[in-house]
Design an enzyme around this catalytic site. Structure first.
Site, PDB file in Angstrom:
ATOM      1  N   ASP A 136       0.842  -1.190   0.000  1.00 23.21           N
ATOM      2  CA  ASP A 136       0.000   0.000   0.000  1.00 23.21           C
ATOM      3  C   ASP A 136       0.886   1.253   0.000  1.00 23.21           C
ATOM      4  OD1 ASP A 136      -2.394   1.607   0.358  1.00 23.21           O
ATOM      5  OD2 ASP A 136      -1.766   1.832   2.448  1.00 23.21           O
ATOM      6  N   ASP A 138      -0.368   5.091   1.044  1.00 17.63           N
ATOM      7  CA  ASP A 138      -0.620   6.083   2.093  1.00 17.63           C
ATOM      8  C   ASP A 138      -0.474   5.478   3.487  1.00 17.63           C
ATOM      9  OD1 ASP A 138      -1.184   7.659  -0.064  1.00 17.63           O
ATOM     10  OD2 ASP A 138      -3.356   7.458   0.113  1.00 17.63           O
TER      11      ASP A 138
END
Length: 636
Positions: A136, A138
């Site tokens: 991922d 963020d």
């Protein structure tokens, strides 16, 4: 041959069956007539109202598959009688349609065998002992907290900042007062917000170390739905700046990460495993204050510890086989055989030549094939076509008598595949004449590959006009296709070659995995039936409007089904131009305005909106594609 027909309103007698043509050999007298084994079928699809809507006839293999090329004009007639018809059926050479007086077209180069022009690298999947690690962005790869505080102070200094150590929710808006929600949510829309994030300590080095160790690392991120375009563009820019341009192809933007396959997903979101599918990866929680209540077996708080947390060495552990394909079941448990399936609506003359091309397949190997037509309530004489070809092919006709919208292609394809008895589907359109070596090439290709690896195959199109040409001529000799004039077709944006090859960079993009599904059209895409079942078939929400059901299907077959997109050479197909449509002879001049056809105007087509909202990056890819095709007349 004795047949019995019923109207849709009639009922079928309980003891009714159809028998094969009488056997001509001496051993046949002692045998009972062979009945259709699948006559007592259960129809789970409610769209088939009566069993007599499905018709299937079997012709002996020697009559439908082994047509020989006649050596002289006198031999042609006798050959057509013996090789293209059932043993005890009379031939009727009278009344053959006269060919149109058109200049002969340039001959297509004939090739024996096939070549693999492009085969996708399974970038979304690992092989051997490699791991696929999904990461991922963020608050995992990037420092979202620092960027957020900086942007909030600049845009809304009156809002008190909530420290990262006090965060309780993954959705940052829930950690702030309701009165400040709009200002907090607007931070993600600040220009340069995502592109300006700092990398979390050790993250870049860890990803490069994973890749250097031979693992397949993909960056999987969900763009903010309120700022999709800006967010997506800035995330790509961030990856290029921090990891390099070569990592751009490793970015997958999706709101549902369960659709991406892998061994591990490193993500700070505690509920990222909730989605349309059951996640095939193990969630490794990237440690943040708001996810510490997540009960998980693996948690990463320091990127330098990635090897220890994932449980792998920096070097590949050759003692462990982690390839999920090794445990996948055999895709062809009954052998490699083919079901050719296509929908049809009011294309009587074109369909005849499509079927004639199937009769003329050159079969050298030991396999079988069938043909299934799904008729979308045509008003032409599809019954006459069925009668003509049912003794030449293993042919099934499914008739949809009640249909609100005849442009219901995805549901027609699903209905036909549901009736297929073989394990590999040759998806076609009713206007496609297969290369005479197509099925043989497909068999040779699949036979050379592991039977647990799914391949999705297409080939180049050659655009021709067959109006005025008889299917009977094609039944006599496949070289009749050499006389069909090659044309500049509106369906091909008036390009002399299949636009996927001349303007679309199909071979390069399939190899590198850049929107590979965008090149697989319904007119000729071949795939395993088991994978069709796995993804749930064609998405029928696309029924009723033009296009993109095939692109959506190819995307799901690749991303969810694990198919490897492949382009075969030596297997080109003929695309017949619809009768009465506008086309230009090959070498003719097309006015630029003539290329502005309705296919380029997407605003009134809901299917365009669906496909763009489903496949991240598809709209940008297609816009660039159209610019190459049609210059400045694009109206997306």
């Amino acid at each position: 041959r004795q047949t019995c027909r019923f109207k849709s309103s009639d009922s079928i007698p309980a003891n009714f069956h159809r028998s094969r043509p009488a056997r001509t050999s001496s051993t046949s007298s002692s045998r009972r007539p062979t009945t259709l084994r699948r006559r007592r079928r259960r129809f789970s699809d409610p769209r088939i109202r009566n069993p007599n809507q499905l018709r299937r006839d079997h012709a002996p293999t020697t009559t439908s598959l082994t047509a020989t090329k006649p050596s002289s004009s006198s031999d042609k007639l006798s050959s057509s009688k013996t090789s293209n018809m059932a043993p005890n059926m009379p031939s009727n050479p009278k009344g053959l349609a006269t060919d149109a007086a058109v200049p002969p077209a340039a001959k297509m180069q004939k090739t024996e065998g096939y070549s693999i022009m492009a085969e996708a690298v399974p970038e979304h999947y690992h092989s051997g002992n490699k791991l696929t690690v999904l990461v991922d962005m963020d608050n995992t790869l990037c420092d979202y907290e620092e960027a957020f505080v900086r942007a909030l102070k600049a845009t809304a200094p009156e809002v008190a900042v909530v420290a990262a150590s006090d965060r309780l929710n993954w959705d940052i808006c829930k950690d702030y007062p309701a009165a400040a929600e709009a200002k907090v949510r607007a931070v993600n829309g600040v220009k340069g917000f995502f592109a300006g994030m700092k990398a979390n300590p050790g993250a870049i080095a860890a990803l490069k170390a994973m890749a250097a160790a031979g693992h397949n690392v993909l960056i999987v991120s969900a763009p903010d739905p309120d700022f999709t375009a800006q967010c997506s563009e800035e995330k790509y820019r961030w990856v290029e700046e921090h990891l390099g341009t070569e990592w751009r192809s490793k970015v997958i933007l999706t709101r549902d990460k369960t659709t991406v396959r892998g061994d591990f997903l490193i993500d700070d979101k505690p509920t990222c495993d909730a989605g349309a599918l059951k996640a095939e990866w193990q969630h490794v929680v990237y440690d943040q204050t708001y996810n510490r209540a997540k009960d998980t077996g693996k948690r990463l708080s320091d990127w330098s510890k990635w090897e220890e947390v994932l449980g792998v060495k920096a070097e590949l552990d050759c003692s462990v086989a982690r390839n999920p394909r090794l445990t996948q079941e055999n895709l062809y448990p009954n052998g490699i055989n083919f079901s050719c399936v296509f929908p049809s609506f009011n294309q009587e003359s074109i369909v005849k030549k499509t079927l004639a091309g199937l009769v003329q397949q050159k079969i050298k190997s030991d396999f079988k094939f069938e043909v299934i037509i799904v008729d979308n309530n045509s008003t032409d004489d599809i019954d006459a076509i069925y009668k003509k070809y049912r003794t030449k092919l293993d042919l099934t006709l499914v008739q949809r008598r009640k249909l609100a919208n005849t442009f219901s292609v995805p549901s027609a394809r699903n209905m036909g595949i549901q009736q297929a008895k073989y394990d590999y589907i040759i998806g076609m359109d009713s206007d496609v004449i297969l290369n005479e070596n197509f099925l043989e090439n497909m068999y040779q290709f699949l036979s050379s590959k592991p039977n647990n690896v799914p391949y999705m195959v297409t080939a180049e199109r050659i655009f021709v006009c067959t109006e005025g040409y008889s299917d009977d001529k094609l039944l006599e000799d496949y070289t009749e296709t050499e006389r069909y004039p090659r044309i500049l077709s509106k369906a091909n944006y008036f390009k002399p070659r299949d636009n996927r090859f001349s303007h679309g960079n199909i071979l390069e993009n399939i190899k590198k995995g850049w929107q590979p599904w965008a090149y697989f059209y319904g007119m000729h895409t071949a795939f395993p039936k088991k994978i069709w079942e796995k993804i749930g078939g064609y998405n029928e929400v696309y029924d009723g409007y033009w296009g993109y059901d095939d692109i959506h299907f190819a995307w799901e077959m690749t991303v969810k089904g694990g198919c490897l997109p492949t382009v075969l050479g030596g297997s080109e197909v003929f695309h017949q131009e619809p009768y009465g449509s506008e086309w230009v002879p090959l070498g003719g001049v097309v006015d630029k305005l003539g290329t502005s056809n309705p296919r380029l105007n997407k605003k009134d087509n809901p299917n365009w909106q669906r496909i763009c909202s489903t496949i991240d990056g598809y709209a940008d890819w297609k816009s660039d594609y159209y610019q190459k095709l049609a210059g400045d007349i694009v109206t997306l």
